[in-house]
Write a protein that holds these residues in place. Structure first.
Motif, short mmCIF file in Angstrom:
data_model
loop_
_atom_site.label_atom_id
_atom_site.label_comp_id
_atom_site.label_asym_id
_atom_site.label_seq_id
_atom_site.Cartn_x
_atom_site.Cartn_y
_atom_site.Cartn_z
N GLU A 183 36.43 31.53 39.95
CA GLU A 183 36.43 32.99 40.01
C GLU A 183 35.53 33.49 38.88
O GLU A 183 35.69 33.05 37.74
N VAL A 184 34.64 34.40 39.19
CA VAL A 184 33.66 34.86 38.21
C VAL A 184 33.76 36.37 38.03
O VAL A 184 33.78 37.12 39.01
N THR A 185 33.83 36.81 36.77
CA THR A 185 33.58 38.22 36.45
C THR A 185 32.24 38.27 35.73
O THR A 185 31.89 37.36 34.98
N PHE A 186 31.50 39.34 35.96
CA PHE A 186 30.14 39.44 35.42
C PHE A 186 30.11 40.23 34.12
O PHE A 186 30.89 41.17 33.92
N ASN A 187 29.16 39.86 33.28
CA ASN A 187 28.94 40.55 32.02
C ASN A 187 27.93 41.66 32.25
O ASN A 187 26.72 41.48 32.13
N GLY A 188 28.43 42.84 32.64
CA GLY A 188 27.55 43.98 32.88
C GLY A 188 26.93 43.96 34.26
O GLY A 188 27.47 43.40 35.21
N PRO A 189 25.74 44.54 34.39
CA PRO A 189 25.13 44.72 35.70
C PRO A 189 24.62 43.42 36.31
O PRO A 189 24.33 42.45 35.62
N VAL A 190 24.56 43.42 37.65
CA VAL A 190 23.99 42.28 38.38
C VAL A 190 22.78 42.76 39.16
O VAL A 190 22.62 43.94 39.43
N ALA A 191 21.92 41.82 39.52
CA ALA A 191 20.74 42.14 40.33
C ALA A 191 21.16 42.18 41.79
O ALA A 191 21.71 41.21 42.31
#
Length: 209
Positions: A183-191
């Motif tokens: 399971e992944v949470t992102f650090n800020g914005p994604v492309a």
């Protein structure tokens, strides 16, 4: 006496010249690091880029920013506080074949996924980089997730857990293996490409029950 005065004068001149020198320019490695804050630029800054400039020249012009890649460099800038602009490069002295206006056409709207699970799925590929890994995660779009496929950079600033237990150490990302469910949470914005690209804030390795 005269000799002493001359020496003092020379020292004073040397100190004065040293004080007049500006700060040393940043190296490419300092301008583009995984732990740099994301650089903010204006549309006019990007439009000043001309076709044929090297990526080293472009990044020097736009200023320091975060490297979201692992293996390949992926520089990200926020343009006018509303779009993400990415530069992918293997060699900083590689020539950019697009003008700034053309580059702006590839800018992506900002999507902040930092406060929820971006993707839950299986790690199907891992590329080893200098300061981390880039893994391809494939899963299903579920009620509590945002994406079904993502290219995720995991570096030394990412937090890695096995179930609910944090994996300690600088190279915790090395515990992630092909075939793991994560399971992944992102650090800020994604492309907003397909698959989406982003840097992991947390990666939870889900062990079989």
């Amino acid at each position: 006496m005269r000799r002493a005065v001359a020496i003092i004068a020379l020292i004073a001149i040397a100190v004065s010249l040293t004080a007049c020198k500006g700060p040393e320019p940043m190296t490419f490695e300092e301008l583009l690091r995984y732990d740099n804050p994301i650089g903010h630029v204006r549309t006019s800054d990007v439009e000043s880029i001309t076709k044929g400039m090297t990526y080293r020249e472009i990044i020097t012009r736009l200023g320091a920013t975060r490297d979201m890649g692992s293996g390949l460099h992926v520089a990200v800038y926020v343009v006018d506080d509303k779009e993400n602009l990415y530069f992918s490069l293997a060699d900083p002295d590689e020539v950019c074949t697009k003008s700034g206006t053309e580059l702006l056409q590839s800018a992506q709207p900002i999507v902040d996924e930092s406060d929820k699970i971006g993707i839950r799925g299986v790690v199907t590929d891992i590329v080893q980089g200098k300061d981390g890994i880039t893994m391809l995660v494939e899963g299903k779009l579920e009620q509590d997730t945002s994406f079904d496929k993502a290219s995720v950079t995991v570096n030394m600033s990412s937090r890695v857990l096995r179930d609910e237990t944090p994996i300690t150490g600088l190279f915790a990302f090395s515990e992630i293996k092909k075939g793991d469910t994560v399971e992944v949470t992102f650090n800020g914005p994604v492309a907003e490409s397909y698959p989406v690209q982003g840097v992991a804030a947390t990666v939870r390795i889900v062990t079989a029950q």
